[in-house]
Design an enzyme around this catalytic site. Structure first.
Site, PDB file in Angstrom:
ATOM      1  N   SER A  33       0.830  -1.203   0.000  1.00  0.00           N
ATOM      2  CA  SER A  33       0.000   0.000   0.000  1.00  0.00           C
ATOM      3  C   SER A  33       0.865   1.254   0.000  1.00  0.00           C
ATOM      4  O   SER A  33       0.574   2.237  -0.696  1.00  0.00           O
ATOM      5  CB  SER A  33      -0.920  -0.002   1.228  1.00  0.00           C
ATOM      6  OG  SER A  33      -1.634   1.208   1.328  1.00  0.00           O
ATOM      7  N   GLY A  38       2.071   5.879  -0.800  1.00  0.00           N
ATOM      8  CA  GLY A  38       2.948   6.607   0.101  1.00  0.00           C
ATOM      9  C   GLY A  38       2.525   6.422   1.553  1.00  0.00           C
ATOM     10  O   GLY A  38       1.582   5.683   1.863  1.00  0.00           O
ATOM     11  N   GLN A  41       0.085   8.562   7.054  1.00  0.00           N
ATOM     12  CA  GLN A  41       0.166   9.100   8.418  1.00  0.00           C
ATOM     13  C   GLN A  41       1.619   9.120   8.871  1.00  0.00           C
ATOM     14  O   GLN A  41       2.293   8.079   8.877  1.00  0.00           O
ATOM     15  CB  GLN A  41      -0.673   8.243   9.377  1.00  0.00           C
ATOM     16  CG  GLN A  41      -0.714   8.786  10.789  1.00  0.00           C
ATOM     17  CD  GLN A  41      -1.637   7.940  11.680  1.00  0.00           C
ATOM     18  OE1 GLN A  41      -2.218   6.967  11.224  1.00  0.00           O
ATOM     19  NE2 GLN A  41      -1.747   8.332  12.937  1.00  0.00           N
ATOM     20  N   GLY A  58       4.098   4.469  15.527  1.00  0.00           N
ATOM     21  CA  GLY A  58       4.193   4.277  14.082  1.00  0.00           C
ATOM     22  C   GLY A  58       5.283   3.315  13.662  1.00  0.00           C
ATOM     23  O   GLY A  58       5.738   3.342  12.514  1.00  0.00           O
ATOM     24  N   GLU A  59       5.710   2.433  14.592  1.00  0.00           N
ATOM     25  CA  GLU A  59       6.787   1.497  14.237  1.00  0.00           C
ATOM     26  C   GLU A  59       6.380   0.588  13.076  1.00  0.00           C
ATOM     27  O   GLU A  59       7.204   0.251  12.223  1.00  0.00           O
ATOM     28  CB  GLU A  59       7.183   0.649  15.451  1.00  0.00           C
ATOM     29  CG  GLU A  59       8.330  -0.312  15.137  1.00  0.00           C
ATOM     30  CD  GLU A  59       8.817  -1.106  16.333  1.00  0.00           C
ATOM     31  OE1 GLU A  59       9.454  -2.154  16.112  1.00  0.00           O
ATOM     32  OE2 GLU A  59       8.553  -0.682  17.477  1.00  0.00           O
ATOM     33  N   ARG A  60       5.097   0.190  13.030  1.00  0.00           N
ATOM     34  CA  ARG A  60       4.650  -0.678  11.938  1.00  0.00           C
ATOM     35  C   ARG A  60       4.812   0.027  10.593  1.00  0.00           C
ATOM     36  O   ARG A  60       5.266  -0.565   9.609  1.00  0.00           O
ATOM     37  CB  ARG A  60       3.190  -1.096  12.155  1.00  0.00           C
ATOM     38  CG  ARG A  60       2.718  -2.207  11.226  1.00  0.00           C
ATOM     39  CD  ARG A  60       1.364  -2.719  11.682  1.00  0.00           C
ATOM     40  NE  ARG A  60       0.311  -1.760  11.383  1.00  0.00           N
ATOM     41  CZ  ARG A  60      -0.519  -1.873  10.343  1.00  0.00           C
ATOM     42  NH1 ARG A  60      -0.409  -2.876   9.504  1.00  0.00           N
ATOM     43  NH2 ARG A  60      -1.448  -0.968  10.134  1.00  0.00           N
ATOM     44  N   GLU A  92      -1.807   5.458  21.608  1.00  0.00           N
ATOM     45  CA  GLU A  92      -1.987   5.293  20.168  1.00  0.00           C
ATOM     46  C   GLU A  92      -2.281   3.845  19.812  1.00  0.00           C
ATOM     47  O   GLU A  92      -3.172   3.543  19.022  1.00  0.00           O
ATOM     48  CB  GLU A  92      -0.729   5.760  19.419  1.00  0.00           C
ATOM     49  CG  GLU A  92      -0.965   6.058  17.952  1.00  0.00           C
ATOM     50  CD  GLU A  92      -0.180   5.179  16.988  1.00  0.00           C
ATOM     51  OE1 GLU A  92      -0.184   5.495  15.796  1.00  0.00           O
ATOM     52  OE2 GLU A  92       0.400   4.171  17.425  1.00  0.00           O
ATOM     53  N   ASN A  93      -1.536   2.926  20.415  1.00  0.00           N
ATOM     54  CA  ASN A  93      -1.722   1.508  20.099  1.00  0.00           C
ATOM     55  C   ASN A  93      -3.061   0.974  20.584  1.00  0.00           C
ATOM     56  O   ASN A  93      -3.710   0.179  19.908  1.00  0.00           O
ATOM     57  CB  ASN A  93      -0.576   0.684  20.692  1.00  0.00           C
ATOM     58  CG  ASN A  93       0.670   0.719  19.828  1.00  0.00           C
ATOM     59  OD1 ASN A  93       0.671   0.247  18.706  1.00  0.00           O
ATOM     60  ND2 ASN A  93       1.743   1.302  20.350  1.00  0.00           N
TER      61      ASN A  93
END
Length: 258
Positions: A33, A38, A41, A58-60, A92-93
């Site tokens: 994706s 791009g 987020q 945002g590690e993923r 966040e998680n």
């Protein structure tokens, strides 16, 4: 706060990130994706040195961007302390449902042990009830084989909570998974095990009064650990069970507070 794009090699994962498990297939799907659309987020990071940044959230996306062959990623820089960084990572998680139940519980325990949060504090910050936080922490009382099943998704949090007070949680967990039992069935299985413990132990008729049992439950929920009160006459003992040195250190810190 600052929005910018920085080289991906300037960014490192945080050892304190509550999320430990990243599904390889999901990462590949996200990478595909990202190649097409791009990174929608930005990754949230904090500065830890010259041209060195640590991921807060945002590690993923960061991992998938590497798989996609990206050399730069958009970031939002938040220069915050350890406590706030961990808090933001958990929030966040949890909001994105990215943590498995065990990761969520370990994140809560880390905030309590390292930064003195109460369960009420956590409930307000995370947007969950105090009972949700207490129930999550109870999962940390389970033995490693059950925790592994919880982490890989073969056992749900509802199943696992039912096993906390049983005599052999690992064996019962294997039964639940192999037979595909519902949470309600698992609760019945656990109750039968607990009743059988009562028979085997041949507890005397004069058991603990309801006030003592309620106090035990309240202390157990507050600490996220197993608490037993042995009361005879006007004296007695409080026993606090722990499974790791981190849990012991957390209890010591609480007792040392004035």
């Amino acid at each position: 706060n600052a929005d910018r794009t920085i080289p991906i090699e300037f960014i490192a994962r945080s050892q304190r990130n509550p999320r430990r498990h990243f599904d390889e297939n999901e990462l590949q799907d996200l990478a595909a994706s990202i190649r097409q659309h791009g990174i929608v987020q930005p990754v949230v990071v904090r500065t830890v040195g010259v041209n060195r940044y640590e991921i807060i959230a945002g590690e993923r996306r960061w991992r998938a961007a590497q798989l996609a062959g990206f050399t730069d990623v958009p970031v939002i820089v938040r220069d915050v302390d350890d406590r706030t960084a961990l808090e933001l990572a958990i929030v966040e998680n949890v909001q994105r449902s990215d943590l498995n139940p065990l990761e969520e519980a370990m994140g809560y325990e880390q905030l309590i042990a390292e930064h003195g949060y109460t369960q009420n504090d956590l409930g307000e910050i995370i947007g969950k009830s105090r009972s949700h936080v207490a129930n999550s922490l109870r999962l940390l009382k389970l033995p490693d084989p059950v925790r592994d099943m919880l982490a890989d998704g073969s056992l749900s949090a509802g199943h696992a909570r039912a096993l906390v007070s049983t005599s052999d949680p690992a064996s019962l967990a294997r039964t639940i998974v192999s037979k595909g039992l519902s949470v309600r069935d698992a609760e019945r299985l656990a109750q039968n095990d607990i009743k059988s413990q009562d028979v085997v132990e041949k507890r005397p008729a004069a058991e603990k009064d309801s006030d003592t049992i309620a106090l035990e439950r309240s202390l157990s929920d507050a600490l996220g650990l197993d608490v037993k009160i042995i009361h005879k006459g006007g004296s007695g003992q409080i026993r606090i069970g722990y499974r790791t040195l981190e849990q012991l250190e957390a209890v010591c810190r609480l007792l040392e507070k004035k």
